[in-house]
Design an enzyme around this catalytic site. Structure first.
Site, mmCIF file in Angstrom:
data_model
loop_
_atom_site.group_PDB
_atom_site.id
_atom_site.type_symbol
_atom_site.label_atom_id
_atom_site.label_comp_id
_atom_site.label_asym_id
_atom_site.label_seq_id
_atom_site.Cartn_x
_atom_site.Cartn_y
_atom_site.Cartn_z
ATOM 1 N N GLY A 1 0.792 -1.225 0.000
ATOM 2 C CA GLY A 1 0.000 0.000 0.000
ATOM 3 C C GLY A 1 0.824 1.275 0.000
ATOM 4 O O GLY A 1 0.273 2.374 0.004
ATOM 5 N N HIS A 2 2.141 1.164 -0.007
ATOM 6 C CA HIS A 2 3.015 2.355 0.129
ATOM 7 C C HIS A 2 4.141 2.298 -0.895
ATOM 8 O O HIS A 2 5.285 2.064 -0.521
ATOM 9 C CB HIS A 2 3.596 2.396 1.537
ATOM 10 N N PHE A 3 4.017 2.593 -2.017
ATOM 11 C CA PHE A 3 2.858 2.871 -2.860
ATOM 12 C C PHE A 3 2.930 1.882 -3.998
ATOM 13 O O PHE A 3 3.999 1.674 -4.541
ATOM 14 C CB PHE A 3 2.916 4.295 -3.392
#
Length: 147
Positions: free
Chosen positions: A51-53
């Site tokens: 999720g990052h990124f």
């Protein structure tokens, strides 16, 4: 002063962290009660990159600070010979933290920690994270060893 190296098995005997939160692969240049360098090979499979990124993976700065903290905790516990104990090293403070450059999959973090001060069970460390000799993050960390 003797210098040593600690492998992953020895690190796991000193600190309670386990994957996916174990952020150091080994410690080199260990000088008990003085300094050490943790190594972390950053992998595209590391959980935080989901999720990052997703389109431009960047290691979260807090994870770099966590990796520095684990290197410092391992040094402190090794210095005291606290292998296979039920002790934890807790953050008390993080000061003067700066992020200089991004860390991406494929990078190898060098996590240099140097003891600044110790009073009883409270330790203060300077931490500098580098990739290919370039500073990516730095901090001063205070922590306490507790049961």
């Amino acid at each position: 002063m003797p210098t040593t190296e600690l492998n992953l098995e020895e690190i796991m005997r000193l600190i309670p962290h386990r994957p996916p939160m174990l952020m150091i692969d080994r410690l080199i240049d260990v000088v008990p009660d003085v300094s050490a360098v943790g190594l972390k090979t950053v992998s595209a499979d590391d959980w935080y990159f989901q999720g990052h990124f997703p389109k431009k993976p960047v290691m979260p700065g807090v994870m770099i600070i966590e990796a520095l903290a684990q290197a410092a905790a391992t040094l402190a516990m090794h210095t005291l010979g606290l292998y296979d104990q039920e002790k934890l090293v807790y953050f008390l403070g993080i000061d003067e933290t700066r992020f200089r450059k991004m860390v991406s999959p494929g990078d190898v973090l060098h996590l240099s920690v140097t003891k600044l001060h110790r009073r009883s069970q409270v330790w203060r460390f300077k931490g500098v994270a580098t990739v290919n000799g370039d500073v990516v993050a730095e901090t001063i960390k205070t922590a306490m060893i507790a049961d």
